[in-house]
Design a protein around this motif. Structure first.
Motif, PDB file in Angstrom:
ATOM      1  N   THR A 163     -18.532 -17.673  -9.314  1.00  0.00           N
ATOM      2  CA  THR A 163     -19.055 -17.662  -9.652  1.00  0.00           C
ATOM      3  C   THR A 163     -21.303 -18.041  -8.966  1.00  0.00           C
ATOM      4  O   THR A 163     -21.698 -16.538  -8.590  1.00  0.00           O
ATOM      5  N   ALA A 164     -20.473 -18.719  -8.130  1.00  0.00           N
ATOM      6  CA  ALA A 164     -21.830 -19.584  -7.823  1.00  0.00           C
ATOM      7  C   ALA A 164     -21.984 -17.954  -5.691  1.00  0.00           C
ATOM      8  O   ALA A 164     -23.103 -17.797  -5.490  1.00  0.00           O
ATOM      9  N   TYR A 165     -20.691 -18.018  -5.590  1.00  0.00           N
ATOM     10  CA  TYR A 165     -20.672 -17.442  -4.737  1.00  0.00           C
ATOM     11  C   TYR A 165     -20.540 -16.023  -4.002  1.00  0.00           C
ATOM     12  O   TYR A 165     -20.508 -15.668  -3.330  1.00  0.00           O
ATOM     13  N   GLY A 166     -19.710 -15.488  -5.592  1.00  0.00           N
ATOM     14  CA  GLY A 166     -19.621 -14.598  -5.521  1.00  0.00           C
ATOM     15  C   GLY A 166     -18.174 -13.632  -5.217  1.00  0.00           C
ATOM     16  O   GLY A 166     -17.949 -12.766  -4.517  1.00  0.00           O
ATOM     17  N   TRP A 167     -17.261 -14.416  -5.121  1.00  0.00           N
ATOM     18  CA  TRP A 167     -16.723 -13.860  -4.423  1.00  0.00           C
ATOM     19  C   TRP A 167     -15.349 -12.852  -4.944  1.00  0.00           C
ATOM     20  O   TRP A 167     -15.146 -13.520  -5.856  1.00  0.00           O
ATOM     21  N   THR A 168     -14.861 -12.254  -4.917  1.00  0.00           N
ATOM     22  CA  THR A 168     -14.133 -10.904  -4.681  1.00  0.00           C
ATOM     23  C   THR A 168     -12.149 -11.718  -4.943  1.00  0.00           C
ATOM     24  O   THR A 168     -12.332 -13.236  -4.642  1.00  0.00           O
ATOM     25  N   ASP A 169     -11.731 -11.195  -5.789  1.00  0.00           N
ATOM     26  CA  ASP A 169      -9.985 -11.649  -6.071  1.00  0.00           C
ATOM     27  C   ASP A 169      -9.801 -11.753  -4.870  1.00  0.00           C
ATOM     28  O   ASP A 169      -9.050 -12.968  -4.536  1.00  0.00           O
ATOM     29  N   ALA A 170      -9.964 -11.165  -3.129  1.00  0.00           N
ATOM     30  CA  ALA A 170      -9.451 -10.582  -2.275  1.00  0.00           C
ATOM     31  C   ALA A 170      -9.534 -12.539  -1.434  1.00  0.00           C
ATOM     32  O   ALA A 170      -9.140 -12.665  -1.314  1.00  0.00           O
ATOM     33  N   THR A 171     -10.861 -12.779  -1.724  1.00  0.00           N
ATOM     34  CA  THR A 171     -11.671 -13.845  -0.928  1.00  0.00           C
ATOM     35  C   THR A 171     -11.310 -14.780  -1.337  1.00  0.00           C
ATOM     36  O   THR A 171     -11.002 -16.235  -0.740  1.00  0.00           O
ATOM     37  N   ARG A 172     -11.371 -15.065  -2.887  1.00  0.00           N
ATOM     38  CA  ARG A 172     -10.093 -15.967  -3.391  1.00  0.00           C
ATOM     39  C   ARG A 172      -9.273 -17.096  -2.907  1.00  0.00           C
ATOM     40  O   ARG A 172      -8.727 -17.680  -2.628  1.00  0.00           O
ATOM     41  N   ASN A 173      -8.431 -15.398  -2.933  1.00  0.00           N
ATOM     42  CA  ASN A 173      -6.891 -15.582  -2.719  1.00  0.00           C
ATOM     43  C   ASN A 173      -6.965 -15.877  -1.163  1.00  0.00           C
ATOM     44  O   ASN A 173      -5.966 -17.337  -0.533  1.00  0.00           O
ATOM     45  N   SER A 174      -8.009 -15.480  -0.213  1.00  0.00           N
ATOM     46  CA  SER A 174      -8.068 -15.796   1.175  1.00  0.00           C
ATOM     47  C   SER A 174      -8.121 -17.574   1.155  1.00  0.00           C
ATOM     48  O   SER A 174      -7.440 -18.326   1.750  1.00  0.00           O
ATOM     49  N   ILE A 175      -8.489 -18.195   0.567  1.00  0.00           N
ATOM     50  CA  ILE A 175      -9.283 -19.206   0.086  1.00  0.00           C
ATOM     51  C   ILE A 175      -8.172 -20.162   0.030  1.00  0.00           C
ATOM     52  O   ILE A 175      -7.961 -21.275   1.204  1.00  0.00           O
ATOM     53  N   PHE A 176      -7.179 -19.510  -1.066  1.00  0.00           N
ATOM     54  CA  PHE A 176      -6.588 -20.857  -1.263  1.00  0.00           C
ATOM     55  C   PHE A 176      -5.690 -20.656  -0.203  1.00  0.00           C
ATOM     56  O   PHE A 176      -4.705 -22.027  -0.522  1.00  0.00           O
ATOM     57  N   THR A 177      -5.203 -19.571   0.423  1.00  0.00           N
ATOM     58  CA  THR A 177      -3.863 -19.185   1.539  1.00  0.00           C
ATOM     59  C   THR A 177      -5.118 -20.747   2.698  1.00  0.00           C
ATOM     60  O   THR A 177      -3.846 -20.717   3.209  1.00  0.00           O
ATOM     61  N   ALA A 178      -5.927 -20.783   3.085  1.00  0.00           N
ATOM     62  CA  ALA A 178      -6.666 -21.512   3.771  1.00  0.00           C
ATOM     63  C   ALA A 178      -6.769 -22.714   3.790  1.00  0.00           C
ATOM     64  O   ALA A 178      -6.142 -23.913   4.339  1.00  0.00           O
ATOM     65  N   LEU A 179      -6.894 -23.139   2.559  1.00  0.00           N
ATOM     66  CA  LEU A 179      -7.204 -25.248   2.044  1.00  0.00           C
ATOM     67  C   LEU A 179      -6.042 -24.842   1.795  1.00  0.00           C
ATOM     68  O   LEU A 179      -5.293 -26.084   1.858  1.00  0.00           O
ATOM     69  N   GLY A 180      -4.502 -24.313   1.580  1.00  0.00           N
ATOM     70  CA  GLY A 180      -3.083 -24.880   1.968  1.00  0.00           C
ATOM     71  C   GLY A 180      -2.805 -24.863   3.600  1.00  0.00           C
ATOM     72  O   GLY A 180      -2.123 -25.806   3.883  1.00  0.00           O
ATOM     73  N   GLU A 181      -3.293 -24.560   4.171  1.00  0.00           N
ATOM     74  CA  GLU A 181      -2.450 -24.904   5.692  1.00  0.00           C
ATOM     75  C   GLU A 181      -3.465 -26.218   6.021  1.00  0.00           C
ATOM     76  O   GLU A 181      -3.589 -26.855   6.828  1.00  0.00           O
ATOM     77  N   VAL A 182      -4.942 -26.521   5.463  1.00  0.00           N
ATOM     78  CA  VAL A 182      -6.306 -27.626   5.958  1.00  0.00           C
ATOM     79  C   VAL A 182      -6.002 -27.788   5.555  1.00  0.00           C
ATOM     80  O   VAL A 182      -6.724 -28.806   5.243  1.00  0.00           O
ATOM     81  N   TRP A 183      -5.915 -27.745   3.583  1.00  0.00           N
ATOM     82  CA  TRP A 183      -6.456 -29.070   2.834  1.00  0.00           C
ATOM     83  C   TRP A 183      -6.015 -28.907   1.270  1.00  0.00           C
ATOM     84  O   TRP A 183      -5.972 -28.840   0.076  1.00  0.00           O
ATOM     85  N   PRO A 184      -4.384 -29.490   1.835  1.00  0.00           N
ATOM     86  CA  PRO A 184      -3.741 -29.611   0.694  1.00  0.00           C
ATOM     87  C   PRO A 184      -3.767 -30.706  -0.236  1.00  0.00           C
ATOM     88  O   PRO A 184      -4.919 -31.171  -0.503  1.00  0.00           O
ATOM     89  N   ALA A 185      -2.923 -30.119  -1.794  1.00  0.00           N
ATOM     90  CA  ALA A 185      -3.836 -30.515  -2.545  1.00  0.00           C
ATOM     91  C   ALA A 185      -3.148 -31.264  -2.909  1.00  0.00           C
ATOM     92  O   ALA A 185      -1.973 -31.540  -2.811  1.00  0.00           O
ATOM     93  N   HIS A 186      -3.480 -33.063  -3.627  1.00  0.00           N
ATOM     94  CA  HIS A 186      -2.508 -33.648  -3.797  1.00  0.00           C
ATOM     95  C   HIS A 186      -1.831 -33.839  -4.718  1.00  0.00           C
ATOM     96  O   HIS A 186      -0.917 -34.309  -5.118  1.00  0.00           O
ATOM     97  N   GLN A 187      -1.875 -33.338  -6.033  1.00  0.00           N
ATOM     98  CA  GLN A 187      -1.104 -32.932  -6.866  1.00  0.00           C
ATOM     99  C   GLN A 187      -0.451 -31.345  -7.334  1.00  0.00           C
ATOM    100  O   GLN A 187      -1.741 -31.021  -7.792  1.00  0.00           O
ATOM    101  N   ALA A 188       0.410 -31.218  -6.279  1.00  0.00           N
ATOM    102  CA  ALA A 188       0.603 -30.340  -6.368  1.00  0.00           C
ATOM    103  C   ALA A 188       0.784 -29.318  -7.154  1.00  0.00           C
ATOM    104  O   ALA A 188       1.223 -27.707  -7.835  1.00  0.00           O
TER     105      ALA A 188
END
Length: 601
Positions: free
Chosen positions: A330-355
């Motif tokens: 909401t704050a950054y105005g990300w599109t669905d495609a951007t959000r998907n890319s962000i979570f892909t990138a997070l998976g590479e560099v900032w993994p979730a503690h609780q998968a």
């Protein structure tokens, strides 16, 4: 919603669920009779080299080296756990970076390894209105930073005491890890459990020999996971290390010794040197952000996107994937495609503690988080970025029930920035203060939440400027006969005067204090019973402000008037007003002393 206070595995929908060790279930029985259960656990990070980056190596969870130099404290905690009493609390106090969380985790693991104990970290967020606890077997629960949520701590303490009615010999040990025990003893008293408090442990920095052993063992461990095995890893000269330790008290903490080992083993050979304090953390932050930029570039994300996500996760001590989606999109105005890319990138560099729940953690440890937040918000491109401010306010609204706890956390991070790392002026509280100031200045709802959080605490040394702004009275147009609005305005002025004084603005503090007295004096004339106690409080406050401004006679006159009012009130209702009378008499003694009347004082 992500937990604000540590890792845990939790049952859902208030249904009792068996988790972990057979029938070992820790139950929260709420006032409405519903039960929820969860198992405290130690969330070790067993594969830090796979995508987690340098910051993960610095965390206690990674267990980079064996626990060094804490034999005495470990024995003390294990002996305490095995005492015969069914319920006991213990405080371990230390500054950030000394190693209290690692110590607690190792003790918890040692107890679990006996197969007789369930032990680990729990979240204070679950203890709100809890009626009692029921536990099966022997339990150690560790609470990190209980001073951040004093009311929830009190709920935990009361619930633990109520759980003693289970009629069994099972033990419950509650280990409280804090930087300062301020406020904790009050909550122990409030919950009537002070008698269950064991002798606290003050954790000190390790001696120099242990710190050097820590450095060499960390370097040896890092050699087995080197990113470039062909490079020769450094050998360190003990005399050079001794000189480095003498430069700063920060260097004597386990955190900075490990940070030095990470820098020496992972930086290019031409950059390897004994960096001092904050520059050591800055180097680690810079190299973390380079990893993020590579992931952004590969997925065609805007430069700095991942830093925004990590910063918000750090400010809120963890965010779920849904929290990132719903609020930050909401704050950054990300599109669905951007959000998907962000979570892909997070998976590479900032993994979730609780998968399973995709909880993206705060950057840790706290000192590294403070250094990162400083760089993130201080960057020139960020100075007028409205998206950060909107993201902060949206997330704060989602965490509205815990805004006071969050402000405690932000205060701690600002303290680390300004006092411990010396990367900002205390009266400005650095970039974090500027960010929060902009946020509540533009969003009225957030301003009210912050105001309520600040007024529940006496003083915020690292966020005084923000406290002043958040307590600022709203524009007020006096309506004759509207006593409620006038009383509310006087209340705001009274608090604002205190915060202005704490921040060193004595002139405006005195103006606000005088105005509060004037309003309350008018209200008291019309309804003494309702408003005289508040008038006495504001006159007492005015006395302090006059004293700070050098008006000794005026301060003494105000102090005497406050005593006279409160003495009269105490005669009619001693239980209600004698504590306030004692406070005013104490203030009068100070004012008499200021005026040279030592006998009267």
């Amino acid at each position: 919603m992500a937990s604000i206070f540590g890792g845990f595995t939790k049952a859902i929908n208030n249904k009792l669920t068996t988790i972990g060790f057979g029938n070992h279930v820790f139950n929260i029985v709420n006032v409405d009779g519903k039960e929820s259960g969860y198992e405290p656990k130690v969330d070790w990070n067993t594969t830090p080299q796979l995508g987690n980056g340098l910051s993960a190596l610095l965390e206690w969870r990674t267990r980079l080296t064996p626990l060094i130099g804490r034999t005495t404290e470990t024995k003390q905690l294990l002996d305490w756990a095995n005492e015969p009493h069914p319920l006991s609390f213990k405080i371990v106090q230390a500054q950030g970076g000394v190693g209290k969380t690692r110590l607690a985790a190792e003790v918890a693991q040692a107890l679990v390894d006996t197969k007789k104990w369930t032990a680990g970290f729990v979240s204070l967020i679950d203890f709100h209105g809890a009626h009692r606890l029921r536990w099966q077997g022997d339990w150690l629960v560790v609470v990190d930073y209980p001073e951040h949520a004093p009311e929830r701590l009190a709920a935990l303490l009361r619930a633990a005491k109520a759980g003693l009615t289970n009629g069994k010999n099972d033990k419950l040990r509650v280990l409280l890890l804090c930087r300062t025990p301020e406020g904790i003893h009050d909550k122990l008293n409030d919950a009537s459990v002070n008698g269950y408090l064991s002798t606290p442990i003050q954790l000190e920095e390790l001696p120099q020999t242990d710190n050097f052993r820590l450095l060499t063992q960390a370097l040896a461990k890092l050699a087995t996971t080197a990113q470039n095995p062909s490079e020769t890893l450094p050998t360190v000269n003990e005399a050079e290390f001794v000189d480095w330790q003498a430069l700063s008290t920060l260097h004597q903490t386990a955190l900075f010794v490990i940070a030095l080992a990470i820098h020496l083993s992972s930086a290019p050979s031409v950059e390897r040197r004994f960096l001092p304090g904050k520059y050591l953390l800055k180097d680690l932050v810079d190299r973390e952000q380079k990893r993020w930029h590579k992931a952004e570039y590969g997925l065609q994300l805007p430069h700095g996107t991942l830093a925004d996500v990590v910063a918000m996760a750090t400010l809120f001590n963890g965010l779920t994937a849904s929290g990132i989606n719903n609020a930050m999109a909401t704050a950054y105005g990300w599109t669905d495609a951007t959000r998907n890319s962000i979570f892909t990138a997070l998976g590479e560099v900032w993994p979730a503690h609780q998968a399973a729940t995709h909880v993206y953690p705060s950057m840790a440890p706290d000192l590294l988080a403070a250094a990162f937040l400083w760089q993130w918000q201080s960057a020139a491109v960020k100075q007028s970025n409205p998206h950060d401010i909107q993201g902060l306010t949206v997330l704060a609204a989602q965490h509205g029930a815990d805004i006071a706890s969050l402000v405690q956390r932000w205060h701690m991070l600002a303290y680390d920035q300004t006092v411990r790392l010396d990367i900002g002026l205390p009266q400005q509280a650095g970039a974090l203060n500027a960010l929060l100031h902009s946020a509540f200045d533009k969003h009225e709802h957030f301003a009210e939440q912050l105001k309520e959080a600040f007024t529940s605490c006496a003083k915020w040394p690292a966020l005084e400027a923000l406290a002043v702004a958040s307590s600022r009275p709203q524009l007020f147009t006096e309506q004759p006969g509207d006593t409620t609005a006038q009383a509310s305005h006087a209340h705001d002025l009274h608090n604002h005067a205190v915060y202005l004084a704490n921040a060193g603005d004595r002139v405006r503090a005195l103006v606000a204090a005088r105005e509060a007295v004037e309003i309350r004096r008018r209200l008291t004339k019309a309804a003494p019973t309702s408003f005289e106690p508040d008038l006495a409080s504001s006159i007492n406050n005015l006395s302090n402000r006059l004293s700070e401004s050098g008006d000794i006679i005026g301060a003494l006159m105000a102090a005497r008037e406050a005593v006279e009012i409160r003495r009269r009130l105490a005669r009619a209702a001693p239980v209600s007003f004698e504590p306030d009378l004692a406070s005013s008499i104490n203030n009068l003694a100070n004012r008499l002393g200021d005026g040279g009347d030592r006998a009267g004082a």
